[in-house]
Design a protein around this motif. Structure first.
Motif, PDB file in Angstrom:
ATOM      1  N   HIS A   1     -30.900  45.375  26.879  1.00  0.00           N
ATOM      2  CA  HIS A   1     -32.512  46.156  26.923  1.00  0.00           C
ATOM      3  C   HIS A   1     -33.132  46.005  25.469  1.00  0.00           C
ATOM      4  CE1 HIS A   1     -32.446  50.300  25.263  1.00  0.00           C
ATOM      5  NE2 HIS A   1     -32.312  50.349  26.211  1.00  0.00           N
ATOM      6  N   MET A   2     -33.785  45.126  25.024  1.00  0.00           N
ATOM      7  CA  MET A   2     -33.476  44.840  23.074  1.00  0.00           C
ATOM      8  C   MET A   2     -33.121  45.558  22.403  1.00  0.00           C
ATOM      9  SD  MET A   2     -33.802  42.056  22.508  1.00  0.00           S
ATOM     10  CE  MET A   2     -33.422  39.958  23.495  1.00  0.00           C
ATOM     11  N   GLY A   3     -33.374  47.054  22.921  1.00  0.00           N
ATOM     12  CA  GLY A   3     -32.985  48.493  22.374  1.00  0.00           C
ATOM     13  C   GLY A   3     -31.473  48.182  22.009  1.00  0.00           C
ATOM     14  N   HIS A   4     -30.830  47.948  23.127  1.00  0.00           N
ATOM     15  CA  HIS A   4     -29.694  48.122  23.100  1.00  0.00           C
ATOM     16  C   HIS A   4     -28.954  46.763  21.908  1.00  0.00           C
ATOM     17  CE1 HIS A   4     -28.393  49.211  27.075  1.00  0.00           C
ATOM     18  NE2 HIS A   4     -28.506  50.216  26.711  1.00  0.00           N
ATOM     19  N   VAL A   5     -29.678  45.202  21.691  1.00  0.00           N
ATOM     20  CA  VAL A   5     -29.218  44.410  21.058  1.00  0.00           C
ATOM     21  C   VAL A   5     -28.848  45.117  19.672  1.00  0.00           C
ATOM     22  CG1 VAL A   5     -29.549  42.640  20.170  1.00  0.00           C
ATOM     23  CG2 VAL A   5     -29.509  42.883  23.075  1.00  0.00           C
ATOM     24  N   ARG A   6     -30.811  45.683  19.587  1.00  0.00           N
ATOM     25  CA  ARG A   6     -30.816  46.190  17.779  1.00  0.00           C
ATOM     26  C   ARG A   6     -29.566  47.588  17.372  1.00  0.00           C
ATOM     27  NH1 ARG A   6     -35.960  48.967  15.084  1.00  0.00           N
ATOM     28  NH2 ARG A   6     -35.641  47.779  13.324  1.00  0.00           N
ATOM     29  N   ASN A   7     -29.602  48.355  18.714  1.00  0.00           N
ATOM     30  CA  ASN A   7     -28.906  49.781  18.379  1.00  0.00           C
ATOM     31  C   ASN A   7     -27.056  48.421  18.043  1.00  0.00           C
ATOM     32  OD1 ASN A   7     -27.591  51.793  17.768  1.00  0.00           O
ATOM     33  ND2 ASN A   7     -27.293  52.172  19.727  1.00  0.00           N
ATOM     34  N   TYR A   8     -26.485  48.394  18.639  1.00  0.00           N
ATOM     35  CA  TYR A   8     -25.282  47.744  18.503  1.00  0.00           C
ATOM     36  C   TYR A   8     -24.419  46.451  17.336  1.00  0.00           C
ATOM     37  CZ  TYR A   8     -24.846  50.676  22.660  1.00  0.00           C
ATOM     38  OH  TYR A   8     -24.869  51.844  23.753  1.00  0.00           O
ATOM     39  N   THR A   9     -26.024  45.741  17.666  1.00  0.00           N
ATOM     40  CA  THR A   9     -26.050  45.137  15.979  1.00  0.00           C
ATOM     41  C   THR A   9     -25.868  45.922  14.407  1.00  0.00           C
ATOM     42  OG1 THR A   9     -26.949  42.939  17.582  1.00  0.00           O
ATOM     43  CG2 THR A   9     -26.555  42.909  14.595  1.00  0.00           C
ATOM     44  N   ILE A  10     -26.306  46.492  14.772  1.00  0.00           N
ATOM     45  CA  ILE A  10     -26.990  46.913  13.549  1.00  0.00           C
ATOM     46  C   ILE A  10     -24.867  47.790  12.725  1.00  0.00           C
ATOM     47  CG2 ILE A  10     -27.367  49.474  11.986  1.00  0.00           C
ATOM     48  CD1 ILE A  10     -30.546  48.706  13.416  1.00  0.00           C
ATOM     49  N   GLY A  11     -25.131  48.815  14.319  1.00  0.00           N
ATOM     50  CA  GLY A  11     -23.674  48.750  14.053  1.00  0.00           C
ATOM     51  C   GLY A  11     -22.099  47.742  13.396  1.00  0.00           C
ATOM     52  N   ASP A  12     -22.249  46.508  14.015  1.00  0.00           N
ATOM     53  CA  ASP A  12     -21.123  45.514  14.408  1.00  0.00           C
ATOM     54  C   ASP A  12     -21.665  45.026  12.493  1.00  0.00           C
ATOM     55  OD1 ASP A  12     -19.819  43.571  15.764  1.00  0.00           O
ATOM     56  OD2 ASP A  12     -20.937  42.551  15.404  1.00  0.00           O
ATOM     57  N   VAL A  13     -23.253  45.027  12.365  1.00  0.00           N
ATOM     58  CA  VAL A  13     -22.780  44.796  10.680  1.00  0.00           C
ATOM     59  C   VAL A  13     -21.957  45.223  10.296  1.00  0.00           C
ATOM     60  CG1 VAL A  13     -24.818  44.099   8.863  1.00  0.00           C
ATOM     61  CG2 VAL A  13     -24.945  43.575  11.028  1.00  0.00           C
ATOM     62  N   LEU A  14     -22.546  46.783  10.110  1.00  0.00           N
ATOM     63  CA  LEU A  14     -21.324  47.886   9.305  1.00  0.00           C
ATOM     64  C   LEU A  14     -20.481  47.282   9.563  1.00  0.00           C
ATOM     65  CD1 LEU A  14     -24.071  50.661   9.443  1.00  0.00           C
ATOM     66  CD2 LEU A  14     -24.299  49.567   7.536  1.00  0.00           C
ATOM     67  N   SER A  15     -20.118  47.055  10.433  1.00  0.00           N
ATOM     68  CA  SER A  15     -18.436  47.352  10.897  1.00  0.00           C
ATOM     69  C   SER A  15     -17.813  46.044  10.086  1.00  0.00           C
ATOM     70  CB  SER A  15     -17.634  47.478  11.856  1.00  0.00           C
ATOM     71  OG  SER A  15     -18.655  48.884  12.393  1.00  0.00           O
ATOM     72  N   ARG A  16     -18.680  45.478  10.343  1.00  0.00           N
ATOM     73  CA  ARG A  16     -17.938  44.278  10.237  1.00  0.00           C
ATOM     74  C   ARG A  16     -18.307  43.609   7.919  1.00  0.00           C
ATOM     75  NH1 ARG A  16     -17.242  39.226  13.474  1.00  0.00           N
ATOM     76  NH2 ARG A  16     -17.622  39.539  15.424  1.00  0.00           N
ATOM     77  N   PHE A  17     -19.296  44.316   7.703  1.00  0.00           N
ATOM     78  CA  PHE A  17     -18.932  43.648   6.217  1.00  0.00           C
ATOM     79  C   PHE A  17     -17.769  45.470   5.925  1.00  0.00           C
ATOM     80  CE2 PHE A  17     -20.710  47.407   2.984  1.00  0.00           C
ATOM     81  CZ  PHE A  17     -20.616  46.173   1.853  1.00  0.00           C
ATOM     82  N   LYS A  18     -17.922  46.480   6.338  1.00  0.00           N
ATOM     83  CA  LYS A  18     -16.828  47.021   5.783  1.00  0.00           C
ATOM     84  C   LYS A  18     -15.389  46.453   6.035  1.00  0.00           C
ATOM     85  CE  LYS A  18     -18.986  51.011   3.897  1.00  0.00           C
ATOM     86  NZ  LYS A  18     -17.801  51.470   2.788  1.00  0.00           N
ATOM     87  N   ARG A  19     -15.324  45.813   7.283  1.00  0.00           N
ATOM     88  CA  ARG A  19     -13.631  44.943   6.842  1.00  0.00           C
ATOM     89  C   ARG A  19     -13.687  44.297   6.523  1.00  0.00           C
ATOM     90  NH1 ARG A  19     -10.698  44.815  11.385  1.00  0.00           N
ATOM     91  NH2 ARG A  19     -12.102  45.791  13.170  1.00  0.00           N
TER      92      ARG A  19
END
Length: 886
Positions: free
Chosen positions: A49-67
């Motif tokens: 659901h969209m809550g999943h999409v938002r949650n995991y996109t936030i984490g992904d943005v931070l992960s990619r930024f730190k990489r």
């Protein structure tokens, strides 16, 4: 490079490339600094659901930024796979919960992959697999031997039809949510984690969590609920009770003891049982009390009922006889199952006393405000209502204010709260009828569940040896996966091959425990298992745990602020004390993302029922400002009611299918809208127009890069050769780098980061770059825009980065600010005349005040408002403005 942006071509290509290279695999033993970013793992319900999409996109943005910043990043994913919903779905579809769960995992995993998440799938964990829950069984046996886990009888919500314990939220209007049967309070043997043994640590260590929202820490402090009070002992009145003995209660307000007018006990209390022996009416009332929910929220709001037992106990300080009542608001298993009732200073007791016309004795007054209102002697509830202004009751309930003084308390009169507390407790201790004690609201964690689809509790029952923990070499106790539950008692009880076994101690025939563990257990330590998910020699590999833990950034909903986070913190301390991990806390930084909300529509069916209609099935008429004028169901053209913005949910039928959105616009559009529409910790209001706007921006970005590439290769950038326009664009570019770096790293405001790139793209598109150094500056700006957006929209960034002549945006370095580019040769200053903005001027950055004054007064717009007058005063605020006073 193709001319048109086509997400359905570039996104699979990017994902295929990443998968082939295992681009997101975290490296054990790397000399790079580590960054462990974790989003709360999903329950495999079958659909994102969209809550999943938002949650995991936030984490992904931070992960990619730190990489991109050079970190060795761990971003894992797994499945919180046990639980009652799987049993219910299995019964509905006549399949085993295991088959339903694994099928859902396969589907949801593909959905997650379609979002382009930078997940290390080699570390995937599934909590219903034996290789995972083996280790929580292993820890269980150790904690059981240490006494941190113990067995005792506890009062639970019992569904007599389904023959199972119900969680508080599964009791609806006093009935089981599935069976509809009237719920009973039943006392059954259960296993408990002694979390209260860690209450002080859990409370004090909140001070270490500087990266957590204050709201969450406050919620945990309140849940742990440290308070200071006293155990108070009331002697039995032998004449009325028929035997000697003592009743003990715990109170946080011993200072109000002189206002106690009765005591109340739970239906299961020995005094209640004794009084009911020859009292059929009391027996019936006790039976009634044993029905209903044990949830604290329900206890607080339900009607307070009671019945006198005919028994009395002796007030320890006055010698007065206080009547004993059985009351439905007193829970057995909480404290001593008894309370001293002080109706004047407890709303619950006041409601009870008012109902049964019991004495109410105020023992506090507020100086200057209540002297004339407080009655000087005992009164019934009705008399209190007549004598006292009801608005004054809040003063009595609080009664801790420094302006409150005791009354009606004999030798304890005219004392403040602290003085009364100390004096009364001192006298109780001297009489051996009380003692000061620190108490916590937190209760030990009952983890036994009479359900099938959960981790088996590793205990064997032997008639000779008692309760025997399963030895290490017999772990895991494997849950049979080919069972279809029928809704009754746990099917494990009927599986002889599971239940019957040999006692590990004496070898005689024995029986396995058939209860399973609360699914919060699995989610309390999964974060640690990700450090070494294939480890088969322990819960975690100690070296891996030391490298990766604690989690640097944890992301999840505010609804998990208390139980899950508290249990995970508790488990970390348990594992620390077993020598498995280091440090006191599992999560350094916490972000609780806001909900995704959307408009709701319905038709009223009468009798309080509504037919909720999905927004996709509604046609709206709007005015020229976008306000909704009317809403009709598209299929029949008839009106529907507008229900307002609500959290996306199945119950309100206002959800948007993430897969449909990805199929229409691509994953990057979904990700961009989610990050741009609102700051991550605030509610995100769904907007179809916003989604379309995000898609248009990505097309603009693609078009800008395509147009640039068509101009041919750009020369090497030489800042010494730049003209003013080129310097302006380059300054804008590096100002944007500085802002967005801070947005990602410190502020976690991805919406403002997107807005800043949008501004940069506007500047690029206004910039004229045909060739030479202008083309080099344009390329630098476009490359920067692509890199700054790469964490949010990785697929299009992957394609554009390659189109700009590079290879891999995943491992590209984060852009660095060139401090020299930020230096301005000229500054724009506003000019005010008598406090009102009248013009703007350009001045050299090093211009003196006199030069700036001359430029301001020579400005045509300013001259027009001077109207030939000589200024009385000119004030230059360097770098900002010129103020002219006439």
């Amino acid at each position: 490079m193709q001319e048109q942006y086509s997400p359905h071509e570039i996104e699979p290509q990017a994902q295929s490339d990443w998968n082939a290279r295992q681009a997101f695999a975290a490296v054990d033993g790397s000399d790079k600094p580590k960054y462990y970013c974790l989003s709360m793992f999903p329950y495999p319900s079958g659909k994102l659901h969209m809550g999943h999409v938002r949650n995991y996109t936030i984490g992904d943005v931070l992960s990619r930024f730190k990489r991109m910043q050079g970190f060795n990043v761990l971003q894992p994913m797994g499945w919180d796979a046990f639980g009652l919903p799987a049993e219910n779905a299995a019964m509905k579809n006549n399949v085993a919960p295991a088959a339903w769960t694994y099928s859902n995992i396969d589907y949801m995993k593909q959905q997650l992959k379609s979002l382009g998440l930078a997940i290390d799938w080699t570390r995937e964990v599934t909590t219903c697999k034996p290789e995972y829950y083996r280790w929580e069984q292993w820890l269980f046996t150790r904690l059981y031997k240490k006494g941190v886990i113990y067995k005792k009888s506890g009062v639970v919500n019992w569904d007599p039809v389904d023959n199972t314990v119900l969680a508080n939220e599964q009791v609806i209007d006093g009935k089981g949510w599935r069976s509809g049967a009237v719920v009973e309070k039943r006392e059954i043997p259960m296993y408990y984690f002694g979390i209260t043994q860690y209450a002080e640590q859990l409370l004090n260590d909140l001070d270490q969590l500087e990266g957590w929202p204050e709201q969450v820490k406050t919620m945990q402090r309140n849940w742990i609920g440290k308070s200071y009070g006293a155990d108070i002992v009331f002697d039995y009145d032998e004449a009325s009770i028929g035997q000697t003995g003592q009743l003990k209660v715990y109170s946080t307000r011993p200072d109000t003891l002189m206002g106690a007018t009765y005591v109340a006990v739970a239906a299961e209390h020995p005094l209640a049982t004794l009084a009911a022996a020859n009292n059929p009416a009391l027996q019936d009332f006790i039976h009634e009390c044993k029905g209903g929910s044990v949830a604290e929220a329900d206890m607080a709001t339900m009607e307070k009922k009671g019945m006198a037992t005919g028994q009395f106990v002796i007030h320890p300080l006055t010698g007065d006889k206080l009547p004993v009542f059985v009351a439905n608001y007193v829970l057995w298993g909480y404290g001593e199952g008894a309370v001293m009732a002080v109706p004047a200073h407890d709303e619950r007791d006041f409601e009870f006393a008012h109902k049964y016309s019991l004495p109410i004795k105020p023992v506090y007054r507020r100086i200057g405000a209540m002297v004339d209102k407080v009655p000087g002697e005992r009164s019934t509830a009705d008399e209190i209502d007549e004598k006292v202004d009801p608005s004054a009751w809040h003063d009595w309930y609080a009664a801790k204010d420094e302006l409150m003084y005791t009354v009606n308390s004999g030798k304890y009169n005219d004392l403040t709260f602290n003085a009364a507390f100390d004096a009364i407790v001192t006298d109780l201790e001297a009489k051996a009828h009380g003692t000061k004690r620190t108490q916590f609201r937190l209760r030990d964690w009952g983890i036994s569940r009479q359900r099938y689809w959960g981790c088996p509790i590793p205990i064997i029952y032997c008639d000779s040896c008692g309760d025997v923990p399963v030895p290490d070499d017999q772990l895991p106790v494997v849950l049979p996966e080919d069972v279809v539950p029928d809704g009754g008692a746990s099917p494990l009880k009927r599986i002889d091959a599971f239940v019957n076994c040999a006692c590990p101690t004496c070898g005689q025939p024995a029986r396995r425990e058939t209860d399973t563990m609360d699914t919060f257990v699995e989610s309390s330590w999964y974060y640690a298992r990700y450090a070494s998910p294939q480890c088969d020699t322990g819960m975690v590999d100690k070296a891996a745990a030391q490298q990766w833990l604690p989690v640097d950034q944890y992301i999840g909903g505010i609804e998990h602020a208390i139980l899950h986070l508290l249990y995970a913190r508790f488990f970390h301390k348990l594992m620390r004390d077993e020598g498995l991990v280091q440090g006191d806390e599992p999560f350094t930084r916490l972000l609780t993302q806001g909900m995704v909300i959307a408009e709701t529509y319905y038709r009223d069916l009468g009798e309080g029922k509504k037919d909720w209609i999905n927004p996709a099935d509604v046609t709206l008429t709007k005015d020229d400002k976008g306000r909704i004028l009317s809403a009709v169901l598209t299929t029949d053209g008839l009106p529907v009611e507008i229900g307002g913005m609500e959290k996306m949910s199945k119950s309100k039928n206002n959800g948007v299918d993430p897969q449909a959105l990805i199929d229409q616009f691509g994953a990057d559009t979904s990700r961009l809208f989610m990050m741009f529409a609102a700051p991550p910790d605030q509610s995100l209001e769904w907007s179809d127009a916003g989604v379309e706007g995000a898609h248009r921006f990505l097309k603009r970005l693609w078009k800008a890069v395509h147009s640039h590439v068509q101009k041919g290769a750009a020369p090497t950038l030489n800042v010494a050769e730049l003209d003013d326009n080129s310097r302006d664009l380059r300054r804008k570019t590096h100002e944007t780098i500085a802002k967005i770096t801070d947005d990602y790293a410190r502020r976690l405001t991805f919406n403002t980061a997107v807005a800043a790139v949008m501004e940069l793209l506007n500047s690029i598109q206004k910039f004229e770059a045909a060739n030479g150094q202008a083309l080099a500056v344009e390329r630098e700006s476009l490359e920067t825009a692509v890199l700054l957006l790469a964490p949010i929209v990785p697929h299009i960034s992957h394609a554009l980065w390659q189109a700009l002549g590079h290879e891999d945006v995943v491992n590209a370095a984060w852009p660095v600010v060139d401090a020299n580019a930020l230096v301005r040769n000229t500054l724009e200053l506003v000019v005010q005349v008598n406090g009102k903005l009248r013009g703007k001027i350009q001045a050299a950055a090093d211009a003196d005040n006199a030069t700036i004054e001359q430029l301001a007064l020579a400005n045509p717009d300013v001259q027009r408002f001077l109207n030939g007058q000589t200024p009385k005063k000119v004030i230059v605020v360097k770098g900002k403005l010129v103020s002219v006073v006439v």
